[in-house]
Write a protein that holds these residues in place. Structure first.
Motif, PDB file in Angstrom:
ATOM      1  N   ASP A  68      45.765  36.768  53.081  1.00 26.99           N
ATOM      2  CA  ASP A  68      46.898  37.598  53.281  1.00 26.99           C
ATOM      3  C   ASP A  68      47.770  37.178  54.669  1.00 26.99           C
ATOM      4  O   ASP A  68      48.860  37.230  54.693  1.00 26.99           O
ATOM      5  N   GLN A  72      49.667  34.623  51.363  1.00 27.74           N
ATOM      6  CA  GLN A  72      49.191  34.616  49.968  1.00 27.74           C
ATOM      7  C   GLN A  72      48.688  35.764  49.472  1.00 27.74           C
ATOM      8  O   GLN A  72      47.464  35.913  49.005  1.00 27.74           O
ATOM      9  N   PRO A  73      49.516  36.733  49.463  1.00 29.13           N
ATOM     10  CA  PRO A  73      48.856  38.191  49.351  1.00 29.13           C
ATOM     11  C   PRO A  73      48.445  38.487  47.814  1.00 29.13           C
ATOM     12  O   PRO A  73      47.501  39.263  47.458  1.00 29.13           O
ATOM     13  N   ALA A  74      48.731  37.634  46.781  1.00 34.24           N
ATOM     14  CA  ALA A  74      48.412  37.831  45.314  1.00 34.24           C
ATOM     15  C   ALA A  74      47.158  37.313  45.330  1.00 34.24           C
ATOM     16  O   ALA A  74      46.252  38.081  44.636  1.00 34.24           O
ATOM     17  N   ARG A  77      44.672  39.884  47.077  1.00 32.71           N
ATOM     18  CA  ARG A  77      44.463  41.100  46.047  1.00 32.71           C
ATOM     19  C   ARG A  77      43.272  40.657  45.063  1.00 32.71           C
ATOM     20  O   ARG A  77      42.474  41.615  44.790  1.00 32.71           O
ATOM     21  N   ASN A 127      44.042  47.752  47.656  1.00 31.59           N
ATOM     22  CA  ASN A 127      44.384  47.032  46.482  1.00 31.59           C
ATOM     23  C   ASN A 127      45.351  48.066  45.642  1.00 31.59           C
ATOM     24  O   ASN A 127      46.307  47.459  45.019  1.00 31.59           O
ATOM     25  N   GLY A 130      49.033  47.715  46.629  1.00 31.31           N
ATOM     26  CA  GLY A 130      50.004  46.783  46.629  1.00 31.31           C
ATOM     27  C   GLY A 130      50.279  45.576  47.574  1.00 31.31           C
ATOM     28  O   GLY A 130      49.489  45.619  48.467  1.00 31.31           O
ATOM     29  N   ARG A 131      51.505  45.178  47.724  1.00 31.09           N
ATOM     30  CA  ARG A 131      51.808  44.246  48.806  1.00 31.09           C
ATOM     31  C   ARG A 131      52.613  44.730  49.924  1.00 31.09           C
ATOM     32  O   ARG A 131      53.770  44.464  50.041  1.00 31.09           O
ATOM     33  N   THR A 132      52.049  45.733  50.570  1.00 33.69           N
ATOM     34  CA  THR A 132      52.798  46.413  51.385  1.00 33.69           C
ATOM     35  C   THR A 132      52.210  46.458  52.843  1.00 33.69           C
ATOM     36  O   THR A 132      50.933  45.941  52.708  1.00 33.69           O
ATOM     37  N   ARG A 136      47.975  46.082  54.151  1.00 37.71           N
ATOM     38  CA  ARG A 136      47.545  45.335  55.231  1.00 37.71           C
ATOM     39  C   ARG A 136      46.605  46.348  56.313  1.00 37.71           C
ATOM     40  O   ARG A 136      45.594  45.905  56.822  1.00 37.71           O
TER      41      ARG A 136
END
Length: 175
Positions: A68, A72-74, A77, A127, A130-132, A136
């Protein structure tokens, strides 16, 4: 306060005794002393299974944090999901071990379990976020709780000797 003293302080939390004793007795009734006990406690392996299984969520969640941070957040996750999927069998083997601990070990074990439950909850929240930035923050909270839980688990195993040599009295499944 030094980290070692904090870990040792967990051993003296007598207020936990009624709850931890009741939980240990309940677990012992559920797990028993037969095949399920031998399977969950690792008689077939020759040592407890729990320390082996903890490497999955710890490794996945720690790697997720690194990924992260490197953008590479995906992938991070996905690793959090793998850690969450590895949690139930890890918890089951830990509970089987908990049922055989002495009073001081149960005190540390209860706080270890609570810390790791908080960690899993944080990673689940991460999880779902999401990607927020919130994801984090949840992940950071999860890592902090995981670190505390891991330190307590290490103290339980290495300083208190939980499970050391007790498994040798168990016979492997099918033997």
């Amino acid at each position: 306060m030094k980290p070692r003293r904090i870990l040792e302080a967990a051993e003296s939390l007598r207020a936990l005794d009624p709850a931890t004793t009741a939980v240990a007795r309940g677990l012992r009734k559920v797990v028993g002393h037969g095949a399920a006990d031998r399977l969950l406690r690792g008689a077939w392996l020759g040592h407890p299974v729990h320390p082996l299984l903890v490497t999955l969520p710890i490794g996945a969640w720690t790697s997720a944090a690194v990924l992260d941070l490197t953008g590479q957040p995906a992938t991070a996750r996905r690793l959090v999901t793998i850690g969450l999927a590895a949690t139930p069998p890890t918890v089951l083997t830990g509970l089987a071990e908990f049922s055989g601990l002495d009073a001081e070990q149960r005190r540390v074990g209860a706080i270890h379990a609570l810390s790791n439950t908080v960690a899993a909850g944080c990673f689940l929240a991460a999880n779902r976020s999401g990607r927020t930035a919130a994801a984090r923050m949840w992940g950071l909270g999860g890592l902090l709780a995981l670190t505390a839980g891991g330190a307590l688990g290490g103290h339980l195993s290495y300083a208190q000797g939980a499970g050391v040599r007790r498994w040798s009295s168990l016979h492997a499944v099918g033997e």
